[in-house]
Structures are given as structure tokens and as C-alpha cells.
Design an enzyme around this catalytic site. Structure first.
Site, PDB file in Angstrom:
ATOM      1  CE  LYS A  27       1.248   6.939   9.258  1.00 61.83           C
ATOM      2  NZ  LYS A  27       0.723   8.175   8.616  1.00 61.83           N
ATOM      3  NE  ARG A  97      -1.681   7.477   5.067  1.00 65.39           N
ATOM      4  CZ  ARG A  97      -1.364   8.487   4.293  1.00 65.39           C
ATOM      5  NH1 ARG A  97      -0.007   8.997   4.030  1.00 65.39           N
ATOM      6  NH2 ARG A  97      -2.391   9.054   3.738  1.00 65.39           N
ATOM      7  CG  HIS A 467      14.227  11.793   3.209  1.00 66.30           C
ATOM      8  ND1 HIS A 467      15.527  11.506   3.287  1.00 66.30           N
ATOM      9  CD2 HIS A 467      13.689  10.684   3.927  1.00 66.30           C
ATOM     10  CE1 HIS A 467      15.768  10.484   3.495  1.00 66.30           C
ATOM     11  NE2 HIS A 467      14.939   9.695   4.036  1.00 66.30           N
TER      12      HIS A 467
END
Ligand code: PEP
Ligand code: MG
Length: 885
Positions: A27, A97, A467
Site C-alpha cells: 500500500k 492503516r 470479503h
């Protein structure tokens, strides 16, 4: 370890880059890269994975300079955003995050809206002009932070929220007012201090460090550990932490948030595919609580809510342009997250998108045709293990089916099984050998072990990016998601279909993950075909690999399937099943029980023509490709009757007394048959068995050569050799029979005589053995069994414990133990070549179809691998990867 721990990104400049994934996590590296290529990314910074390693090595503490680095970078973000962290009038809010080197969706922690307290919330009200939004954000933050960082039981606050709605006489969260949320924030905090004996932190800096610690801490939570184990991600990689200024998709109807794939992740088709929600925060899309809206009109189906293309056309146009930029830049299909705050688009994430096997192939082939990548890259883009999904049967289109519901085709393939409703149940039932369908309202990371255990997953809620859908695609499992046609009742352990039909736990259903259909009962399936893009890709695969791929096949039918999958010969034809055939077993038993040679020869003479027929069928199917036939291997006692009634009837047909026969059976009984009278030991003590088999092989070959003009070089393989003297004797016997047959037919047929290397002694003395062998084929099933001293038939009872507890990295019967058994293989190759330079080398144990083992085989220089017909394409692709890496 470097002395820099924090990397900034914002306003078109970044200290990181996509190539720095190991340090910044996927990320962080991609946020930096997107910033550098000019995409609109909210500014922020990434704390490197080295800090995570340090954190665990130094008892949850940080390198000394980290505090000042974070403070300096936070100041940069404040400058760019023109907001100040903790400022009562104009506060900066951030998200915190996780982000590891490999994507681990939903496994670690995230905190949003950080920086809110009783004073900064006033600033947010001033900035947004929306008091309700500000208090909603605040209560979400308190809920998330207290759960993730402080360890508060989230159900307590959820219950308080439900009570508030009841007290106010409303049903939906959206019906609560600013004042209600404000009251709730105070009530939440009170409840937190009562339950935990500590106050909710008001100081934004304390909040920030709490969140950073929690994210690093989540690397070692149970979900993350399980996910890493299932995906072979090493624990020492660690996670990075990304701190980024917040943008809000939930500030009104000119706001939105969404996720998208630059191509369809299910089919690979080249169109922009995604989902979004107006006035929502990021998790709302993936959590599957609200049904998302389609990104554009191409994917819109009747009954769908309006697309982003229609509702926010300018932002959609901008996003579509970014899609092209990203694909050109990354040269791969991307999975992106975005937010629109008051009509302004922000990119929050991009990463290589997870895709199904058909999509992986289509994207690779299309991108090569579009000139984005070359053939080599296209081949490397498809993981060999992924092909497994394509090589398994799909639903027979002609089979009758009773469709009871339809959901989203979230992950293709077909699966039937009994319905279970919890992940724990799925795991427990799978251990009993049952095939299962896990049915959930929606799945969460806690369900991952159950999803792994099940054959298919069905969820009532959630979209293509929920998910369940993402994880199932990653696992290569069939999944039907967002199936609004079913109503799940966990308590009653049942679900109700659209037509009112009730399906209970234990009932069998079938899922078609390619159409989204849910069917009652088990629906038959058909075999896959290697055509279209799959065929194109496999053509490229074959142009890159050196290692040949053969199949283990014992019948003409299996031989045909093997050839259709691209097998270049048969590496192992086991002849024993030919002896078990109902017609033949009587003659086999007669042979074993005969008291003298003459009796045995009479019985074998009955089997000879049948064996010859088998070999003719196989040679014909293989059309001149090499065929290795192994002479009889299993212990004699396997052929004998064990049940009293069978002994009686056999005694009758053999004209002997039951007593006599029972004695013979008892005499032949072995305590440890796998180490007993089997393999070449049979061939030495009953030479007429192998003589008959060699005769059948050579007669079949000579007949086809003479009458049908085939070119055949049979490869006769002798199993379970431990010493060169065994092989010397049996080789001489085989040559005598071969020459006798060749002379009788008057044709020229070449043949090879070789052996399996499946005992450590054979591997250790391979130089001696090679003097008598034209080829070696590594029988790594037995070689693993005998090297480890582990029974291949019984180890299943305790090997999973070894793997789960890290005593072994993997089941050595599935993936070759390269350090131990592999060392013997390597040594035997070298020794074999030292006495016979051109000796042909192959492997025919189960490992021949396992990608990691195939790569090992390439590296030790084997000539071929041989595996089950369905795994031939996997082995071909793994062999190409081995050659290209
Ligand atoms: C082996 O042992 O690896 C092998 C291929 O033979 P089998 O599995 O028949 O014992
Ligand atoms: Mg064996």
C-alpha cells in the site's frame, strides 16, 4: 537497517516508489508511486516495515528517532492540507492503516477519523458545515479506536447504539440526529472507562501513537497468522503503517466512495468494473452491509441502482482516465480504492488485482496482444497453482438442475456439498472428509479457516468486492455472493430460498460460481477443455520450458486425457490395477497360490493376452510418444482374499480345502507390507511374473510396429531396487525375454530398461545402479516414506499437526522436502551421470505435479516430470516459470 524510518508522499512528490514494497509494504509503495505519477492522493507518510521488525525484536518499542521523524512528516502533511493536527478550529484528521509486502485483505487493523475529540469535532463542524456528519464521524472513531486499540468488546457499543435507536423510536442509523450521536459519543466514552478502567484518549498525539502500536500489533493477531500460513507469507516481513490525511465520502450526496478493478476480475474482460456508494465511508462498500451501485452502464443490470457514470459523470470520466494511466504504468490489472469528497476525486489505493484463473489467463493474453507486456511476462503472470481451478470440472450444461436462488458470480467453478453455517463447523466437518458449502449472511476475516475448509461459499449479502468474493477468488474457490434470494437463519440452522423452500444444515446444494446459480442437490459436471486463451498461453509456455512433462496413466482413457492436456509421454504406467480387474483376479490368485512353477505359468498364460491388449491400447493412444511401464509393485497379500466368505469361494474354485487356503493366506500375511515382499523382490522370487509382463509389453510393441507402422521404444521400469545386484538379475531376465520376442516377430524394436529410485540405498549407490539402468525415475512417494520413516498411508493422522505447529513447513508427500529427500535426488542424479553420462532422469511421484517441486526438478536437471493427467498443464507452466526465473 537504515536510519530513515518514515517516507513522505503528497502533492506530486514522494520519497518512496513502487519498487520499495519490501520496505514500505504494497500500500505504502503504491501510494508513493501514484503520487509521483501525478494522481490525486491525499498526502501522508509511511512508517517502514523495518520499524515493525524492530518493534517485535525490542519488546514493543520503537527506534529512538521515530518520534521526531513522525512529527516532522506530520508537519509536512499539515502544511499541504493547511490544517493542524489537534487544532480546535481547523483540525487535520488522519487514517492509520496497515500494509504488508503481500496483500492480506482485512487481516490487520485500520483506524479512521483519528484526531477527533470534544474540541476538534467543533472544527470539523465548522469545516463541513454539517454537525450530524461530524458527530457521526466522531462516534465511528470512538467505536473503532476502542475496539482496535483499547481492546473494548465492540458488541457493547453496538448494543448501546441499538438501544439508542429503540429509545428514539427509529430503525436506521441514518434516522439518528446530530444530538443523538453527540449523546452516544459521551455514553460510549463512559462505558469504555467503566469497562476498561481507563479514559478514552483525548490527545490526538496519544491517539496516533496508540493506533500505530495497534497496527504493528495486528501483524501478530490470529487472523493474520492464519492468513500468512495459508499463503506462505513469512512472519518476519512485518507490516508498514500508513498515516494519511482523511478525505470523506460521507459528507453528502456529492460525496462517494468505491472500489474498482481496471478489468473484470472474474472473467478478465477488458472493461472498467467496480462498485460505489454515494455518501458512504470506504468500509461500507467492502463490508457488504449496503448493496453497492455499479460503476458504469456497461456493467449495469436491470434492477441495479444508478451508476456512477450517470450520477457523477465528471468524476467518472476522471476515474476512467486514471484507469488507463494506471494500467499503462503498472502494466497489470489494478484493484483501486477511491473517494469523492464534495465532487473532488481522491485515489486511496492501487494494487495488482486478485483475479480468478480464467481472468488471469485472459488478462495476460490480452495485455500481450495490446502490446503492454511481452510473452515472457504473460507466462509469468499466471501462477501454476491457479490453473487447478480451470482443470477441474464445471457443471454439465445438459444436466437437469433445480435452481433455487441466484446471486453474484463472485468466483467461478462449480461445487457441491452439504450446507454448514459456521466456519468452525466447516473446519470440523471437512476433517471428517465431507464436502461442504459454507453459507453465511456475509463473511468476515474470522471465517477464513472455514472458507478454506469448504468447497464453495454462499453469502446473502455483499458485492463482487465483498470479503467473501475477494478471499474466495484468492483461494480459487467457487463463490456465489450477495444472494438476496436467500434468507439465512443462523439460529434455526437453515436458509429459505426465494420460493419458500427451506434448506437445512446437512442438505446438499450445488453452486455455480460462474453464473451465480444456487441449485438443490448435486449436479453432475464435465471436464474442462484447453482451448482459446488457455491454449494460446500454453503454447507460449511450451516455447519457454526445457523440462518435459509426462503423465502417470494406467489406461487408454487416461492416456488420451493426458495427451489432450499436453503430456509428452507416460512417465509411469502402474500395471497392478490391470491385475485387479474382476476377470483377472482369479487368474492372479491362482498364480500366487500355485505350488509350482508350472501352475504359475499356466495361470499367467491366462493374463498375458489381456496385459498385451492393455499395452496395445496405451501405445496407440500415445502415438509413438515414450511410455514407461512399471512392472508389478504391490505386496502379494493385497491380491488375496481376506474375508472368510471370499476365502471359501476361492478355495472351491481352486479345488483346495478352505483350511489349506487359509494357511496360505496367513503365510503370505505381512506386518509391514510396504517394506515387505513387493516390487523387484516379487520379480526376483517369482521371475515368471515379470517375464510375462515383459513379454506382453514387447509383443504389443512388436505387433504395432509390424502391423501398424508405429515407432515405439518401450521403457521397462523395475520398482523398489535397493542394490545393483537386484537390477542386474532382473535386467538380464528382461533382455532375454525382449530379444526372444523381437526375434519371433522379426522386427527391429528398441527398448530401454531402467529403474525407480525410491529407496535411500538406491539413491546412495546410484553410480553402481546406473551401470545397469538406461534411466532413473524418482519414485518420491516411496522415497519420502523411506527417508522420513513415515508411513505414507498413516501419516495423514498426524502430519497436519506437524505442519500447523511449524515442525514441517509443508506436507512432504505433497511438496518435495528439498533439503532432505531432495538432497538424495540431487545426489543420485550426480552419481548416476558419473557412470552413465546420458542417463535419462525423471520423477513420477506425486511431486511431479506440485509447482515448487517441478521448479526443483528443473534446477537439478531432470529430463522430465510425470504427474496425474489433470496436473499436466500445471507442471508445464511451472516448468516454464522455472526456466524463466
Ligand atoms: C513412488 O513411490 O513415488 C511411485 C511413483 O510409486 P507408487 O506411488 O506406485 O509406490
Ligand atoms: Mg513407489
Amino acid at each position: 537497517m537504515s536510519s530513515k524510518y518514515v517516507y513522505f508522499f503528497g502533492n506530486g512528490k514522494a520519497e518512496g516508489a513502487a519498487t520499495m514494497k519490501n520496505l514500505l509494504g504494497g500500500k505504502g509503495a503504491n501510494l508513493a508511486e501514484m503520487t509521483s505519477i501525478g494522481l490525486p492522493v491525499p498526502p501522508g507518510f509511511t512508517i517502514s516495515t523495518e520499524v515493525c521488525t524492530y518493534y517485535y525484536a525490542h519488546g514493543d518499542s520503537y527506534p529512538q528517532s521515530l518520534k521526531s521523524e513522525v512529527a516532522a512528516h506530520l508537519a509536512e502533511v499539515e502544511k499541504l492540507m493547511e490544517r493542524t493536527f489537534g487544532d480546535p478550529k481547523n483540525p487535520l484528521l488522519v487514517s492509520v492503516r496497515s500494509g504488508a509486502r503481500a496483500s492480506m485483505p482485512g487481516m490487520m487493523d485500520t483506524i479512521l477519523n483519528l484526531g477527533l475529540n470534544d474540541t476538534t469535532v467543533q472544527g470539523i463542524i465548522a469545516q463541513s458545515g454539517d454537525e450530524r456528519f461530524a458527530y457521526d464521524a466522531y462516534r465511528r472513531f470512538v467505536q473503532m479506536y476502542s475496539d482496535v486499540v483499547m481492546g473494548m468488546d465492540k458488541h457493547i457499543l453496538e448494543h448501546q447504539l441499538e438501544m439508542k435507536k429503540e429509545q428514539k423510536g427509529v430503525h436506521l442509523d441514518t434516522d439518528l440526529t446530530a444530538a443523538d450521536w453527540k449523546e452516544l459519543v459521551a455514553e460510549f466514552k463512559k462505558s469504555i472507562s467503566e469497562h476498561l478502567g481507563q479514559q478514552f484518549p483525548e490527545d490526538p498525539h496519544e491517539q496516533l501513537w496508540g493506533a500505530i502500536g495497534a497496527v504493528f500489533g495486528s501483524w501478530m493477531n490470529q487472523r493474520a497468522i492464519t492468513y500468512r500460513r495459508l499463503n506462505n507469507i513469512p512472519a518476519d516481513w512485518g507490516t508498514a503503517v500508513n498515516v494519511q490525511s482523511m478525505v470523506f465520502g460521507n459528507m453528502g450526496d456529492d460525496c462517494a466512495t468505491g472500489v474498482a478493478f481496471t478489468r473484470d476480475p472474474s472473467t478478465g474482460e477488458n472493461y472498467f468494473y467496480g462498485e460505489y456508494l454515494v455518501n458512504a465511508q470506504g468500509e461500507d462498500v467492502v463490508a457488504g452491509i449496503r448493496t453497492p451501485q455499479p460503476l458504469n452502464n456497461h456493467q449495469k443490470k436491470p434492477g441495479d441502482l444508478p451508476s456512477m457514470e450517470d450520477v457523477l459523470p465528471e468524476c467518472y470520466g476522471q476515474l476512467a482516465a486514471i484507469r488507463t494511466v494506471l494500467e499503462k504504468h503498472y502494466q497489470d490489472m489494478q484493484d483501486i480504492e477511491f473517494t469523492i469528497e464534495k465532487g473532488k476525486l481522491f485515489m486511496l489505493q492501487t494494487r495488482n488485482g486478485k483475479r480468478t484463473a480464467p481472468a488471469a489467463i485472459k488478462v495476460a493474453v490480452d495485455m500481450e496482444k495490446e502490446g503492454l507486456i511481452d510473452k515472457r511476462t504473460a507466462v509469468l503472470r499466471v501462477a501454476p497453482s491457479q490453473l487447478d481451478q480451470l482443470l477441474h470440472p464445471s457443471l454439465d450444461p445438459k444436466a437437469p438442475k433445480k435452481v433455487i436462488a441466484k446471486g453474484l458470480p463472485a468466483s467461478p467453478g462449480a461445487a457441491s456439498g452439504v450446507v454448514v453455517f459456521t466456519a468452525d463447523e466447516a473446519e470440523a466437518e471437512a476433517k471428517m472428509g465431507k464436502r461442504l458449502i459454507l453459507v453465511r449472511i456475509e463473511t468476515s476475516p474470522e471465517d477464513i479457516h472455514g472458507m478454506h475448509a469448504a468447497q464453495g461459499i454462499l453469502t446473502a449479502r455483499g458485492g463482487m468486492t465483498s470479503h467473501a468474493a475477494v478471499v474466495a477468488r484468492g483461494m480459487g474457490k467457487c463463490c456465489v455472493a450477495g444472494c438476496g434470494d436467500i434468507k439465512v437463519d443462523y439460529k434455526a440452522e437453515q436458509f429459505t430460498a426465494r420460493n419458500g423452500q427451506v434448506i437445512k444444515k446437512g442438505d446438499v446444494i450445488t453452486l455455480d460460481g460462474s453464473t451465480g446459480e444456487v441449485m438443490l442437490g448435486e449436479v453432475p459436471t464435465v471436464s474442462p477443455k484447453m482451448t482459446g486463451d488457455f491454449g494460446t498461453l500454453m503454447g507460449w509456455v511450451d516455447s519457454f520450458r526445457r523440462l518435459k512433462v509426462r503423465a502417470n496413466a494406467d489406461t487408454p482413457h487416461d492416456s488420451r486425457v493426458a495427451r489432450e492436456f499436453g503430456a509428452e509421454g507416460i512417465g509411469l504406467c502402474r500395471t497392478e490395477h490391470m491385475f485387479f480387474d474382476a476377470e483377472r483376479i482369479a487368474a492372479v490368485r491362482e498364480m500366487i497360490l500355485s505350488e509350482d512353477l508350472e501352475g504359475r505359468q499356466t495361470a499367467l498364460a491366462k493374463i498375458l493376452p489381456m496385459q498385451k491388449g492393455d499395452f496395445i491400447g496405451i501405445f496407440r493412444e500415445m502415438k509413438g510418444l515414450p511410455v514407461t511401464i512399471r512392472l508389478l509393485d504391490p505386496p502379494l497379500h493385497e491380491f488375496l482374499p481376506q474375508e472368510e466368505k471370499d476365502i471359501e469361494s476361492l478355495a472351491k474354485s481352486l479345488h483346495v480345502s478352505t483350511q489349506q487356503l487359509r494357511h496360505k493366506v496367513e503365510f503370505l500375511h505381512e506386518f509391514n507390507p510396504m517394506l515387505g515382499h513387493r516390487g523387484c523382490r516379487l520379480g526376483l522370487t517369482y521371475p515368471e511374473i515379470y517375464d510375462m509382463q515383459v513379454q506382453a509389453i514387447m509383443e504389443a510393441a512388436c505387433e504395432l510396429v509390424k502391423n501398424e507402422g508405429y515407432s515405439i521404444i518401450p521403457e521397462i521400469m523395475i520398482p523398489l531396487i535397493a542394490t545393483v545386484s537386484e537390477l542386474k538379475t532382473l535386467r538380464a531376465n528382461s533382455i532375454r525375454v525382449c530379444e526372444e520376442v523381437i526375434a519371433r516377430y522379426g522386427v527391429k524394436v528398441d527398448y530401454l530398461i531402467g529403474t525407480m529410485i525410491e529407496l535411500p540405498r538406491a539413491a546412495l549407490t546410484a553410480d553402481e545402479i546406473a551401470t545397469e539402468a538406461d534411466f532413473f525415475s524418482f519414485g518420491t512417494n516411496d522415497l519420502t516414506q523411506t527417508t522420513f520413516g513415515l508411513s505414507r498411508d498413516d501419516a495423514g493422522k498426524f502430519l497436519p499437526f506437524y505442519v500447523e505447529n511449524g515442525l514441517l513447513p509443508e506436507d512432504p508427500f505433497i511438496s518435495l522436502d528439498q533439503n532432505g529427500v531432495g538432497k538424495l535426488v540431487r545426489m543420485a542424479c550426480e552419481l548416476g551421470r558419473s557412470t552413465r553420462a546420458g542417463i535419462k532422469l525423471g520423477i513420477c511421484g506425486e511431486h511431479g505435479g506440485d509447482p515448487a517441486s517441478v521448479i526443483f526438478c528443473h534446477n537439478v536437471g531432470l529430463d522430465y516430470v510425470s504427474c496425474s493427467p489433470f496436473r499436466v498443464p500445471i507442471a508445464r507452466l511451472a516448468a516454464a516459470h522455472a526456466a524463466l526465473c
